[in-house]
Design a protein around this motif. Structure first.
Motif, mmCIF file in Angstrom:
data_model
loop_
_atom_site.group_PDB
_atom_site.id
_atom_site.type_symbol
_atom_site.label_atom_id
_atom_site.label_comp_id
_atom_site.label_asym_id
_atom_site.label_seq_id
_atom_site.Cartn_x
_atom_site.Cartn_y
_atom_site.Cartn_z
ATOM 1 N N ASP A 5 -53.502 -7.112 27.589
ATOM 2 C CA ASP A 5 -54.063 -8.218 28.385
ATOM 3 C C ASP A 5 -53.222 -8.467 29.634
ATOM 4 O OD1 ASP A 5 -56.041 -8.563 26.489
ATOM 5 O OD2 ASP A 5 -54.993 -10.212 25.477
ATOM 6 N N TRP A 6 -51.905 -8.394 29.473
ATOM 7 C CA TRP A 6 -50.978 -8.601 30.583
ATOM 8 C C TRP A 6 -51.175 -7.531 31.652
ATOM 9 C CZ3 TRP A 6 -46.560 -5.450 31.661
ATOM 10 C CH2 TRP A 6 -45.677 -5.973 32.610
ATOM 11 N N LEU A 7 -51.270 -6.279 31.222
ATOM 12 C CA LEU A 7 -51.487 -5.183 32.175
ATOM 13 C C LEU A 7 -52.815 -5.351 32.906
ATOM 14 C CD1 LEU A 7 -50.183 -2.166 30.068
ATOM 15 C CD2 LEU A 7 -49.152 -3.072 32.174
ATOM 16 N N GLN A 8 -53.855 -5.772 32.186
ATOM 17 C CA GLN A 8 -55.161 -5.971 32.810
ATOM 18 C C GLN A 8 -55.106 -7.115 33.823
ATOM 19 O OE1 GLN A 8 -57.744 -3.896 32.491
ATOM 20 N NE2 GLN A 8 -58.741 -5.088 34.078
ATOM 21 N N ALA A 9 -54.437 -8.201 33.497
ATOM 22 C CA ALA A 9 -54.319 -9.347 34.412
ATOM 23 C C ALA A 9 -53.593 -8.937 35.690
ATOM 24 C CB ALA A 9 -53.591 -10.499 33.731
ATOM 25 N N ARG A 10 -52.588 -8.104 35.584
ATOM 26 C CA ARG A 10 -51.814 -7.670 36.752
ATOM 27 C C ARG A 10 -52.628 -6.786 37.697
ATOM 28 N NH1 ARG A 10 -46.031 -7.357 36.592
ATOM 29 N NH2 ARG A 10 -46.194 -5.233 37.409
ATOM 30 N N LYS A 11 -53.678 -6.142 37.186
ATOM 31 C CA LYS A 11 -54.484 -5.252 38.030
ATOM 32 C C LYS A 11 -55.189 -6.010 39.159
ATOM 33 C CE LYS A 11 -56.635 -1.607 36.202
ATOM 34 N NZ LYS A 11 -56.093 -0.322 36.376
ATOM 35 N N SER A 12 -55.504 -7.270 38.938
ATOM 36 C CA SER A 12 -56.243 -8.030 39.951
ATOM 37 C C SER A 12 -55.326 -8.867 40.840
ATOM 38 C CB SER A 12 -57.271 -8.941 39.274
ATOM 39 O OG SER A 12 -56.604 -9.900 38.474
ATOM 40 N N LEU A 13 -54.021 -8.708 40.669
ATOM 41 C CA LEU A 13 -53.056 -9.524 41.401
ATOM 42 C C LEU A 13 -52.005 -8.641 42.073
ATOM 43 C CD1 LEU A 13 -52.589 -12.067 38.514
ATOM 44 C CD2 LEU A 13 -53.758 -12.562 40.672
ATOM 45 N N ILE A 14 -51.332 -9.188 43.052
ATOM 46 C CA ILE A 14 -50.209 -8.512 43.711
ATOM 47 C C ILE A 14 -48.934 -8.998 43.048
ATOM 48 C CG2 ILE A 14 -48.957 -8.198 45.875
ATOM 49 C CD1 ILE A 14 -51.671 -8.762 47.291
ATOM 50 N N THR A 15 -48.140 -8.050 42.581
ATOM 51 C CA THR A 15 -46.901 -8.388 41.894
ATOM 52 C C THR A 15 -45.708 -8.062 42.782
ATOM 53 O OG1 THR A 15 -46.555 -6.208 40.907
ATOM 54 C CG2 THR A 15 -48.020 -7.726 39.714
ATOM 55 N N ALA A 16 -44.564 -8.561 42.380
ATOM 56 C CA ALA A 16 -43.342 -8.258 43.123
ATOM 57 C C ALA A 16 -43.062 -6.760 43.111
ATOM 58 C CB ALA A 16 -42.163 -9.028 42.525
ATOM 59 N N VAL A 39 -57.612 -0.284 41.175
ATOM 60 C CA VAL A 39 -59.060 -0.068 41.018
ATOM 61 C C VAL A 39 -59.399 0.903 39.892
ATOM 62 C CG1 VAL A 39 -59.507 -0.590 43.440
ATOM 63 C CG2 VAL A 39 -59.173 1.800 42.746
ATOM 64 N N SER A 40 -58.438 1.647 39.399
ATOM 65 C CA SER A 40 -58.684 2.663 38.384
ATOM 66 C C SER A 40 -58.610 2.069 36.982
ATOM 67 C CB SER A 40 -57.637 3.775 38.515
ATOM 68 O OG SER A 40 -57.726 4.666 37.437
ATOM 69 N N ASP A 41 -59.389 2.629 36.097
ATOM 70 C CA ASP A 41 -59.285 2.266 34.685
ATOM 71 C C ASP A 41 -58.199 3.074 33.983
ATOM 72 O OD1 ASP A 41 -61.305 0.371 34.793
ATOM 73 O OD2 ASP A 41 -62.867 1.839 34.346
ATOM 74 N N GLU A 42 -57.683 4.057 34.692
ATOM 75 C CA GLU A 42 -56.650 4.932 34.146
ATOM 76 C C GLU A 42 -55.324 4.183 34.051
ATOM 77 O OE1 GLU A 42 -54.506 8.889 35.774
ATOM 78 O OE2 GLU A 42 -56.683 8.844 35.944
ATOM 79 N N GLN A 43 -54.711 4.197 32.880
ATOM 80 C CA GLN A 43 -53.417 3.542 32.688
ATOM 81 C C GLN A 43 -52.305 4.539 32.972
ATOM 82 O OE1 GLN A 43 -52.608 0.343 32.087
ATOM 83 N NE2 GLN A 43 -50.517 1.021 32.333
ATOM 84 N N GLN A 44 -51.413 4.184 33.881
ATOM 85 C CA GLN A 44 -50.286 5.044 34.227
ATOM 86 C C GLN A 44 -49.190 4.888 33.168
ATOM 87 O OE1 GLN A 44 -50.426 7.125 36.917
ATOM 88 N NE2 GLN A 44 -52.514 6.353 37.054
ATOM 89 N N PRO A 45 -48.636 5.990 32.672
ATOM 90 C CA PRO A 45 -47.541 5.872 31.702
ATOM 91 C C PRO A 45 -46.275 5.348 32.392
ATOM 92 C CG PRO A 45 -47.874 8.163 32.302
ATOM 93 C CD PRO A 45 -48.966 7.376 32.979
ATOM 94 N N ASP A 46 -45.480 4.634 31.622
ATOM 95 C CA ASP A 46 -44.207 4.153 32.153
ATOM 96 C C ASP A 46 -43.265 5.333 32.377
ATOM 97 O OD1 ASP A 46 -45.070 1.547 32.008
ATOM 98 O OD2 ASP A 46 -43.994 1.089 30.155
#
Length: 133
Positions: A5-16, A39-46
């Motif tokens: 949920d946290w990762l999804q919320a960050r997708k629509s916002l600008i983070t530091a 814009v991608s649904d692809e999750q980037q690995p850490d």
């Protein structure tokens, strides 16, 4: 709030984390990569560096608490809902690493110099853990 949920919320916002890349000064990401991640649904690995940094954050928080002799609340992944902050009117967000609780009764000049701020008695300070490679 769980990590997904946290990762999804960050997708629509600008983070530091996004700002240096958007400005073109990050050695790790380009503005185009930030756009693609949003814009991608692809999750980037850490990356391994990111994992190492996240693994040693609790150590940094404990050291901070020990050195200052003040209570530090560290926000690990089980407390993402407590740590996640959004701006009231701009698409900006951050996730606090923790909060330093400034004691009542005065802060020594040495502590103010160590922190680099004029902390107000009783006010919490943001703990942001950063490491280098």
């Amino acid at each position: 709030m769980n990590r997904a949920d946290w990762l999804q919320a960050r997708k629509s916002l600008i983070t530091a984390t996004d700002v240096p890349a958007i400005l073109g000064v990050s050695p790790y990401r380009t503005p185009l990569q930030v756009w693609f991640e949003k814009v991608s649904d692809e999750q980037q690995p850490d990356s391994e560096i990111l994992e190492i940094g996240r693994d040693i954050e609790p150590v940094i928080a404990r050291k901070t608490e020990s050195r200052l002799k003040w209570r530090v609340d560290y926000f690990d992944e089980s407390r993402l809902a407590d740590a996640f902050r959004t701006h009231k009117s701009l698409p900006l967000c951050c996730t606090l690493d923790g909060v330093i609780h400034v004691p009542h009764g005065g802060i020594s000049p040495a502590c103010q110099e160590l922190l680099g701020v004029d902390a107000v008695d009783g006010d919490p300070l943001v703990l942001e853990c950063k490491t280098t490679t």
